[in-house]
Write an enzyme that holds these catalytic residues in place. Structure first.
Site, PDB file in Angstrom:
ATOM      1  N   LYS A 157       3.233 -15.247  -1.402  1.00 31.89           N
ATOM      2  CA  LYS A 157       4.010 -14.513  -0.411  1.00 31.89           C
ATOM      3  C   LYS A 157       4.872 -15.677   0.145  1.00 31.89           C
ATOM      4  CE  LYS A 157       0.488 -11.133   0.679  1.00 31.89           C
ATOM      5  NZ  LYS A 157      -0.432 -10.184   1.743  1.00 31.89           N
ATOM      6  N   TYR A 196       3.905  -1.717  -1.958  1.00 30.34           N
ATOM      7  CA  TYR A 196       2.619  -1.501  -1.086  1.00 30.34           C
ATOM      8  C   TYR A 196       2.880   0.068  -0.524  1.00 30.34           C
ATOM      9  CZ  TYR A 196       1.340  -6.257   0.017  1.00 30.34           C
ATOM     10  OH  TYR A 196       0.765  -7.607  -0.136  1.00 30.34           O
ATOM     11  N   ARG A 212     -10.092 -12.673  -5.996  1.00 34.15           N
ATOM     12  CA  ARG A 212     -10.342 -12.141  -4.641  1.00 34.15           C
ATOM     13  C   ARG A 212     -11.054 -13.140  -3.950  1.00 34.15           C
ATOM     14  NH1 ARG A 212      -6.946  -7.689  -2.485  1.00 34.15           N
ATOM     15  NH2 ARG A 212      -8.632  -8.016  -0.880  1.00 34.15           N
ATOM     16  N   THR A 232      -8.821 -10.622   3.807  1.00 36.20           N
ATOM     17  CA  THR A 232      -7.439 -10.454   4.282  1.00 36.20           C
ATOM     18  C   THR A 232      -6.867 -11.471   5.621  1.00 36.20           C
ATOM     19  OG1 THR A 232      -7.596  -8.183   3.354  1.00 36.20           O
ATOM     20  CG2 THR A 232      -5.801  -8.585   4.885  1.00 36.20           C
ATOM     21  N   ARG A 276      -6.793 -18.443   1.825  1.00 38.01           N
ATOM     22  CA  ARG A 276      -6.211 -17.876   3.020  1.00 38.01           C
ATOM     23  C   ARG A 276      -7.041 -18.547   4.414  1.00 38.01           C
ATOM     24  NH1 ARG A 276      -6.592 -11.471   1.414  1.00 38.01           N
ATOM     25  NH2 ARG A 276      -4.259 -11.090   0.760  1.00 38.01           N
ATOM     26  N   ASN A 318      -0.487 -13.718   4.916  1.00 38.73           N
ATOM     27  CA  ASN A 318      -1.628 -14.497   4.571  1.00 38.73           C
ATOM     28  C   ASN A 318      -1.570 -15.346   3.134  1.00 38.73           C
ATOM     29  OD1 ASN A 318      -1.411 -12.100   3.149  1.00 38.73           O
ATOM     30  ND2 ASN A 318      -3.410 -11.189   3.994  1.00 38.73           N
ATOM     31  N   HIS A 325      -1.438 -12.250  -2.566  1.00 43.03           N
ATOM     32  CA  HIS A 325      -1.730 -11.302  -2.823  1.00 43.03           C
ATOM     33  C   HIS A 325      -2.583 -11.271  -3.993  1.00 43.03           C
ATOM     34  CE1 HIS A 325      -1.924  -6.962  -4.010  1.00 43.03           C
ATOM     35  NE2 HIS A 325      -1.489  -7.311  -5.209  1.00 43.03           N
ATOM     36  N   GLU A 366       0.185  -3.235 -11.358  1.00 39.27           N
ATOM     37  CA  GLU A 366       0.676  -4.119 -10.679  1.00 39.27           C
ATOM     38  C   GLU A 366       1.537  -5.028 -11.591  1.00 39.27           C
ATOM     39  OE1 GLU A 366      -1.682  -3.958  -6.494  1.00 39.27           O
ATOM     40  OE2 GLU A 366      -1.451  -5.921  -7.532  1.00 39.27           O
TER      41      GLU A 366
HETATM   42  P1  ADP Z   1      -5.498  -7.353   0.663  1.00 39.19           P
HETATM   43  O1  ADP Z   1      -4.111  -8.217   0.904  1.00 39.19           O
HETATM   44  O2  ADP Z   1      -6.560  -8.322   1.229  1.00 39.19           O
HETATM   45  O3  ADP Z   1      -5.742  -6.700  -0.523  1.00 39.19           O
HETATM   46  P2  ADP Z   1      -4.840  -5.064   2.240  1.00 39.19           P
HETATM   47  O4  ADP Z   1      -4.505  -4.346   1.005  1.00 39.19           O
HETATM   48  O5  ADP Z   1      -5.744  -4.402   3.167  1.00 39.19           O
HETATM   49  O6  ADP Z   1      -5.281  -6.483   2.052  1.00 39.19           O
HETATM   50  O7  ADP Z   1      -3.328  -5.241   2.816  1.00 39.19           O
HETATM   51  C1  ADP Z   1      -2.079  -5.603   2.444  1.00 39.19           C
HETATM   52  C2  ADP Z   1      -1.561  -6.699   3.272  1.00 39.19           C
HETATM   53  O8  ADP Z   1      -0.986  -6.099   4.277  1.00 39.19           O
HETATM   54  C3  ADP Z   1      -2.373  -7.956   3.599  1.00 39.19           C
HETATM   55  O9  ADP Z   1      -2.419  -8.571   2.568  1.00 39.19           O
HETATM   56  C4  ADP Z   1      -1.669  -8.420   4.663  1.00 39.19           C
HETATM   57  O10 ADP Z   1      -0.515  -9.071   4.235  1.00 39.19           O
HETATM   58  C5  ADP Z   1      -1.125  -7.106   5.421  1.00 39.19           C
HETATM   59  N1  ADP Z   1      -2.116  -6.207   6.486  1.00 39.19           N
HETATM   60  C6  ADP Z   1      -3.380  -6.084   6.106  1.00 39.19           C
HETATM   61  N2  ADP Z   1      -3.835  -5.736   7.443  1.00 39.19           N
HETATM   62  C7  ADP Z   1      -3.017  -5.743   8.284  1.00 39.19           C
HETATM   63  C8  ADP Z   1      -2.933  -5.799   9.787  1.00 39.19           C
HETATM   64  N3  ADP Z   1      -3.891  -5.336  10.477  1.00 39.19           N
HETATM   65  N4  ADP Z   1      -1.792  -6.291  10.435  1.00 39.19           N
HETATM   66  C9  ADP Z   1      -0.769  -6.726   9.795  1.00 39.19           C
HETATM   67  N5  ADP Z   1      -0.738  -6.945   8.439  1.00 39.19           N
HETATM   68  C10 ADP Z   1      -1.739  -6.601   7.922  1.00 39.19           C
HETATM   69 MG    MG Z   2      -4.950  -4.812  -1.148  1.00 37.84          MG
END
Ligand code: ADP
Ligand code: MG
Length: 141
Positions: free
Chosen positions: A12, A52, A88, A94, A105, A115, A118, A129
């Site tokens: 990212k 997204y 993962r 996350t 992370r 973070n 992805h 994807e």
């Molecule tokens: P992951 O990337 O671990 O699969 P998610 O799919 O739940 O997590 O969320 C996608 C992305 O959205 C996260 O990697 C992060 O960049 C962002 N994100 C998730 N939850 C939050 C939150 N509560 N506040 C701000 N950004 C968030």
């Molecule tokens: Mg996700």
């Protein structure tokens, strides 16, 4: 039983900005994932919103898409045994505050949003994807 899989990974903008793509790639390679496709791109807002789309009702959606467009990203296909789950695990939770020691992370994320990486969350999402970013000809196993 082991199954060779492919998963989509994105380094990212917070990580490309800090010039730590090599350190992140080292985590993948040292733990059994091969980078079989990779390119550095910059997303438009429309492309980030498409990627997204599953999160479009979430309160963080607008900020997340703006963040993903704020600088270059590295999109990559990682391949290896159980690549989806393994990636993962290498990434960590996350929210970096909840991420295990030694995960990307935990070590590199700036916040729950910024973070650093992805990773696809299932074989089905990996498939769609990967198709969003790469043609089969660009993936060299
Ligand atoms: P992951 O990337 O671990 O699969 P998610 O799919 O739940 O997590 O969320 C996608 C992305 O959205 C996260 O990697 C992060 O960049 C962002 N994100 C998730 N939850 C939050 C939150 N509560 N506040 C701000 N950004 C968030
Ligand atoms: Mg996700």
């Amino acid at each position: 039983m082991t199954t060779s899989q492919r998963t989509l990974s994105i380094i990212k903008p917070d990580a490309t900005r800090r010039n730590i793509t090599g350190q992140i790639n080292q985590r993948f390679e040292s733990q059994g994932l091969r980078i079989v496709a990779q390119k550095k791109i910059r997303l438009s807002l429309a492309e980030a919103e498409k990627f997204y789309a599953i999160h479009k009702e979430r309160p963080f959606f607008k900020d997340l898409c703006a963040f993903m467009c704020s600088g270059p990203i590295v999109v990559q296909v990682l391949e290896g045994d159980n690549a989806v789950l393994l990636n993962r695990q290498i990434m960590g939770a996350t929210n970096p505050a909840n991420a295990d020691e030694g995960t990307i992370r935990k070590d590199f994320a700036e916040s729950i949003e910024a973070n650093s990486v992805h990773g696809s969350d299932s074989e089905e999402s990996a498939h769609s994807e990967i198709q969003l970013f790469f043609s089969e000809l660009e993936i060299v196993g």
